[in-house]
Design a protein around this motif. Structure first.
Motif, PDB file in Angstrom:
ATOM      1  N   TRP A 172      22.582  19.309  48.515  1.00  0.00           N
ATOM      2  CA  TRP A 172      22.915  18.232  47.729  1.00  0.00           C
ATOM      3  C   TRP A 172      24.320  17.513  48.032  1.00  0.00           C
ATOM      4  O   TRP A 172      24.593  16.354  47.538  1.00  0.00           O
ATOM      5  CB  TRP A 172      23.042  18.959  46.083  1.00  0.00           C
ATOM      6  CG  TRP A 172      21.631  19.042  45.554  1.00  0.00           C
ATOM      7  CD1 TRP A 172      21.139  19.968  45.491  1.00  0.00           C
ATOM      8  CD2 TRP A 172      21.151  17.613  44.962  1.00  0.00           C
ATOM      9  NE1 TRP A 172      19.853  19.279  44.841  1.00  0.00           N
ATOM     10  CE2 TRP A 172      19.914  18.152  44.476  1.00  0.00           C
ATOM     11  CE3 TRP A 172      21.837  16.481  44.965  1.00  0.00           C
ATOM     12  CZ2 TRP A 172      19.089  17.341  43.861  1.00  0.00           C
ATOM     13  CZ3 TRP A 172      20.617  15.637  44.197  1.00  0.00           C
ATOM     14  CH2 TRP A 172      19.501  15.906  43.760  1.00  0.00           C
ATOM     15  N   LEU A 198      22.066   1.233  40.500  1.00  0.00           N
ATOM     16  CA  LEU A 198      20.669   1.942  40.308  1.00  0.00           C
ATOM     17  C   LEU A 198      20.756   3.226  40.893  1.00  0.00           C
ATOM     18  O   LEU A 198      20.192   4.482  40.559  1.00  0.00           O
ATOM     19  CB  LEU A 198      19.571   1.082  40.804  1.00  0.00           C
ATOM     20  CG  LEU A 198      19.209  -0.058  40.019  1.00  0.00           C
ATOM     21  CD1 LEU A 198      18.104  -1.071  40.920  1.00  0.00           C
ATOM     22  CD2 LEU A 198      18.871   0.087  38.662  1.00  0.00           C
ATOM     23  N   VAL A 199      21.079   3.151  42.285  1.00  0.00           N
ATOM     24  CA  VAL A 199      21.177   4.585  42.988  1.00  0.00           C
ATOM     25  C   VAL A 199      22.083   5.592  42.458  1.00  0.00           C
ATOM     26  O   VAL A 199      21.709   6.632  42.328  1.00  0.00           O
ATOM     27  CB  VAL A 199      21.697   4.248  44.479  1.00  0.00           C
ATOM     28  CG1 VAL A 199      21.556   5.709  45.259  1.00  0.00           C
ATOM     29  CG2 VAL A 199      20.696   3.352  45.249  1.00  0.00           C
ATOM     30  N   ASN A 202      20.597   7.120  39.150  1.00  0.00           N
ATOM     31  CA  ASN A 202      19.412   7.964  39.168  1.00  0.00           C
ATOM     32  C   ASN A 202      19.829   9.117  40.079  1.00  0.00           C
ATOM     33  O   ASN A 202      19.206  10.152  39.564  1.00  0.00           O
ATOM     34  CB  ASN A 202      18.616   6.983  40.384  1.00  0.00           C
ATOM     35  CG  ASN A 202      17.220   7.649  40.248  1.00  0.00           C
ATOM     36  OD1 ASN A 202      16.546   8.207  39.134  1.00  0.00           O
ATOM     37  ND2 ASN A 202      16.269   7.747  41.358  1.00  0.00           N
ATOM     38  N   VAL A 206      19.261  13.001  38.310  1.00  0.00           N
ATOM     39  CA  VAL A 206      18.528  13.927  38.868  1.00  0.00           C
ATOM     40  C   VAL A 206      19.143  15.028  39.013  1.00  0.00           C
ATOM     41  O   VAL A 206      18.706  16.236  38.806  1.00  0.00           O
ATOM     42  CB  VAL A 206      17.892  13.326  40.280  1.00  0.00           C
ATOM     43  CG1 VAL A 206      17.407  14.461  41.177  1.00  0.00           C
ATOM     44  CG2 VAL A 206      17.071  12.459  40.074  1.00  0.00           C
ATOM     45  N   GLN A 213      13.457  25.526  39.429  1.00  0.00           N
ATOM     46  CA  GLN A 213      12.169  25.960  39.650  1.00  0.00           C
ATOM     47  C   GLN A 213      12.420  27.639  39.920  1.00  0.00           C
ATOM     48  O   GLN A 213      13.055  28.074  40.411  1.00  0.00           O
ATOM     49  CB  GLN A 213      11.383  25.391  40.482  1.00  0.00           C
ATOM     50  CG  GLN A 213      12.176  25.116  41.728  1.00  0.00           C
ATOM     51  CD  GLN A 213      11.404  24.712  43.032  1.00  0.00           C
ATOM     52  OE1 GLN A 213      10.570  23.957  42.961  1.00  0.00           O
ATOM     53  NE2 GLN A 213      11.927  25.141  44.119  1.00  0.00           N
TER      54      GLN A 213
ATOM     55  N   SER B 165       7.846  11.896  37.907  1.00  0.00           N
ATOM     56  CA  SER B 165       9.331  12.136  37.552  1.00  0.00           C
ATOM     57  C   SER B 165       9.968  10.267  37.408  1.00  0.00           C
ATOM     58  O   SER B 165      10.997  10.154  37.117  1.00  0.00           O
ATOM     59  CB  SER B 165      10.448  12.569  38.580  1.00  0.00           C
ATOM     60  OG  SER B 165      10.102  12.058  39.825  1.00  0.00           O
ATOM     61  N   ASP B 168      10.945   4.529  36.611  1.00  0.00           N
ATOM     62  CA  ASP B 168      11.324   2.984  37.053  1.00  0.00           C
ATOM     63  C   ASP B 168      11.270   2.854  38.452  1.00  0.00           C
ATOM     64  O   ASP B 168      11.913   3.496  39.280  1.00  0.00           O
ATOM     65  CB  ASP B 168      12.941   2.550  36.683  1.00  0.00           C
ATOM     66  CG  ASP B 168      13.095   1.076  37.116  1.00  0.00           C
ATOM     67  OD1 ASP B 168      12.337   0.305  37.584  1.00  0.00           O
ATOM     68  OD2 ASP B 168      14.362   0.847  37.178  1.00  0.00           O
ATOM     69  N   THR B 171      14.053   1.283  40.606  1.00  0.00           N
ATOM     70  CA  THR B 171      15.167   2.519  40.828  1.00  0.00           C
ATOM     71  C   THR B 171      15.203   3.424  41.955  1.00  0.00           C
ATOM     72  O   THR B 171      15.618   3.717  42.877  1.00  0.00           O
ATOM     73  CB  THR B 171      15.466   3.034  39.534  1.00  0.00           C
ATOM     74  OG1 THR B 171      16.077   2.250  38.566  1.00  0.00           O
ATOM     75  CG2 THR B 171      16.582   4.291  39.674  1.00  0.00           C
ATOM     76  N   TRP B 172      13.833   3.999  41.874  1.00  0.00           N
ATOM     77  CA  TRP B 172      13.350   4.834  42.874  1.00  0.00           C
ATOM     78  C   TRP B 172      13.208   4.418  44.203  1.00  0.00           C
ATOM     79  O   TRP B 172      13.578   4.908  45.177  1.00  0.00           O
ATOM     80  CB  TRP B 172      12.066   5.620  42.511  1.00  0.00           C
ATOM     81  CG  TRP B 172      12.650   7.123  41.773  1.00  0.00           C
ATOM     82  CD1 TRP B 172      12.489   7.213  40.283  1.00  0.00           C
ATOM     83  CD2 TRP B 172      13.119   8.084  42.260  1.00  0.00           C
ATOM     84  NE1 TRP B 172      12.915   8.421  39.900  1.00  0.00           N
ATOM     85  CE2 TRP B 172      13.333   9.146  41.114  1.00  0.00           C
ATOM     86  CE3 TRP B 172      13.503   8.648  43.452  1.00  0.00           C
ATOM     87  CZ2 TRP B 172      13.905  10.332  41.290  1.00  0.00           C
ATOM     88  CZ3 TRP B 172      13.733   9.905  43.763  1.00  0.00           C
ATOM     89  CH2 TRP B 172      14.267  10.495  42.679  1.00  0.00           C
ATOM     90  N   VAL B 206      12.732  16.374  45.107  1.00  0.00           N
ATOM     91  CA  VAL B 206      13.153  15.748  43.889  1.00  0.00           C
ATOM     92  C   VAL B 206      12.068  14.895  43.095  1.00  0.00           C
ATOM     93  O   VAL B 206      11.611  15.035  42.069  1.00  0.00           O
ATOM     94  CB  VAL B 206      14.547  15.132  43.710  1.00  0.00           C
ATOM     95  CG1 VAL B 206      14.638  14.272  42.541  1.00  0.00           C
ATOM     96  CG2 VAL B 206      15.670  16.188  44.041  1.00  0.00           C
ATOM     97  N   GLU B 209       8.665  16.975  42.579  1.00  0.00           N
ATOM     98  CA  GLU B 209       8.840  18.087  41.975  1.00  0.00           C
ATOM     99  C   GLU B 209       9.521  17.929  40.344  1.00  0.00           C
ATOM    100  O   GLU B 209       9.317  18.810  39.544  1.00  0.00           O
ATOM    101  CB  GLU B 209       9.485  19.188  42.647  1.00  0.00           C
ATOM    102  CG  GLU B 209       8.767  19.658  43.940  1.00  0.00           C
ATOM    103  CD  GLU B 209       9.266  20.865  44.655  1.00  0.00           C
ATOM    104  OE1 GLU B 209      10.421  21.331  44.045  1.00  0.00           O
ATOM    105  OE2 GLU B 209       8.690  21.269  45.726  1.00  0.00           O
ATOM    106  N   GLN B 213      10.480  13.753  31.494  1.00  0.00           N
ATOM    107  CA  GLN B 213      11.105  14.135  30.431  1.00  0.00           C
ATOM    108  C   GLN B 213      10.614  13.371  29.159  1.00  0.00           C
ATOM    109  O   GLN B 213      10.162  11.879  29.314  1.00  0.00           O
ATOM    110  CB  GLN B 213      12.870  13.933  30.492  1.00  0.00           C
ATOM    111  CG  GLN B 213      12.966  12.677  30.913  1.00  0.00           C
ATOM    112  CD  GLN B 213      14.549  12.287  30.826  1.00  0.00           C
ATOM    113  OE1 GLN B 213      15.256  13.093  30.766  1.00  0.00           O
ATOM    114  NE2 GLN B 213      14.846  11.064  30.782  1.00  0.00           N
TER     115      GLN B 213
END
Lengths: 213, 213
Positions: A172, A198-199, A202, A206, A213, B165, B168, B171-172, B206, B209, B213
């Motif tokens: 991460w 935006l990045v 997001n 996340v 999990q 997930s 938008d 954004t992704w 991410v 998986e 929401q």
DNA sequence: GTCTATACACAGATAGAC
DNA sequence: GTCTATCTGTGTATAGAC
């Protein structure tokens, strides 16, 4: 408060006169050089550009920094040090992991939006094959310092339960760093700094909302 | 199969002789120029470097590309076109969103690991202030094309339920692009391409998986 | 198309006066 | 510390012969 955190090495182009508390000439040169690297790249500026910006001759720069490699090494190390200092201050300013990561991202955003520059080491990484070895080393050290800081912050967030989604802090840490570096780059290349936002949004969403999990 | 997808514009340094199906001189120049931009940046190479690589004199390059700006524009546009072609082929090779995004990331990975280069437009974005306007335009167009392709792929993934997930797509799309660009940059600056793999794996994890929401 | 020759500007860098 | 002057190499680019 955290949102407006600034890197403490902003170029004071607004104060070229003697009203400053006597910044040394070497510091002045480094400030200009930093700006030029962040906006034009290592191969995109010359001693003459620096000289013109501060009102001296290019030969005088060689007195302070004999070769461009020396200047490159010093300006990169200085950038790393200033960044490390800002990160330490950020660490001490809050115990909240969310605020720390927000503050971290804000350092990049300030550079991009308010200073209209990129991360120096991001730029240098793009032309790393052309820079002196001394500079290469500093760039690698910068990225390692960034990931180590992020890892420790993430670990603290895991320990206090703020972060649920992060199993591997290294993964991460690199993801956060890369996303922000890339976000700056894409924003710059697209001519739209909103892409960075935006990045960043997001990424934090996340990181802090994902279900383990 | 998708994993090993390659950009169809790899520089054929292994075949400098006439065994190739007569690649034109202009194409040869563009190939070398592309490699140089991706490894050294726009300001990190000269006409003489290209000339030396293909065994002619620098003056001859000007016959094909009168100015460096012309060459820069053409090589960037060619890169964009080849990339777009690869993306179209990827789209037609599978209906799986996961495979499409994997294949997309593999294009970047191949460039970094097998070609030992960066994304051309990522490099150019870092020195965008120093390149001719024609090149700036091509860089911006490249990033827009990338995000548009990603958006359409993501939308298809939402429609068929593969992606939960993503609310938008814009954004992704920018997040994926930025993470991969940044991952390449950090890997390059750190001298360790594993950093890219960490980012890529985490990104896909991410994206596919995460719980809506 | 490629060459030689060359123009011209600019790069990093040095020597020595002040 | 900064200057002028200068060196040497390299950059993009052009002219004209082949």
């Amino acid at each position: 408060m955290i949102e407006t955190a600034k890197l403490p090495f902003t170029l004071d182009t607004s104060m070229p006169d003697s009203s400053n508390p006597k910044k040394s000439k070497s510091e002045e040169i480094l400030s200009v050089a930093q700006d030029l690297v962040q906006t034009k790249g290592y191969n995109g500026f010359s001693y003459r550009d620096i000289a013109a910006a501060i009102g001296i001759k290019s030969a005088s720069i060689h007195y302070h920094f004999p070769t461009k490699g020396d200047l490159g090494r010093d300006v990169t190390a200085r950038y790393s040090d200033a960044f490390a200092q800002a990160l330490q201050a950020l660490l001490e300013s809050t115990d909240s992991t969310h605020e720390r990561i927000e503050g971290y991202a804000a350092l990049f955003r300030t550079t991009l939006v308010e200073q209209n520059r990129l991360c120096m080491c991001g730029v240098l990484a793009g032309e790393v094959e052309t820079v002196p070895d001394d500079v290469k080393v500093e760039v690698a050290r910068f990225f390692e310092a960034q990931t180590l800081w992020l890892e420790s912050v993430l670990q603290a967030g895991i320990d206090n339960g703020e972060i649920l989604s992060c199993k591997d802090t290294k993964t991460w840490a690199v993801t956060i760093l890369s996303s922000l570096e890339g976000g700056m780059l894409v924003a710059r290349g697209s001519g739209d700094s909103k892409h960075f936002d935006l990045v960043k949004e997001n990424l934090l969403k996340v990181l802090f909302e994902a279900t383990p999990q």
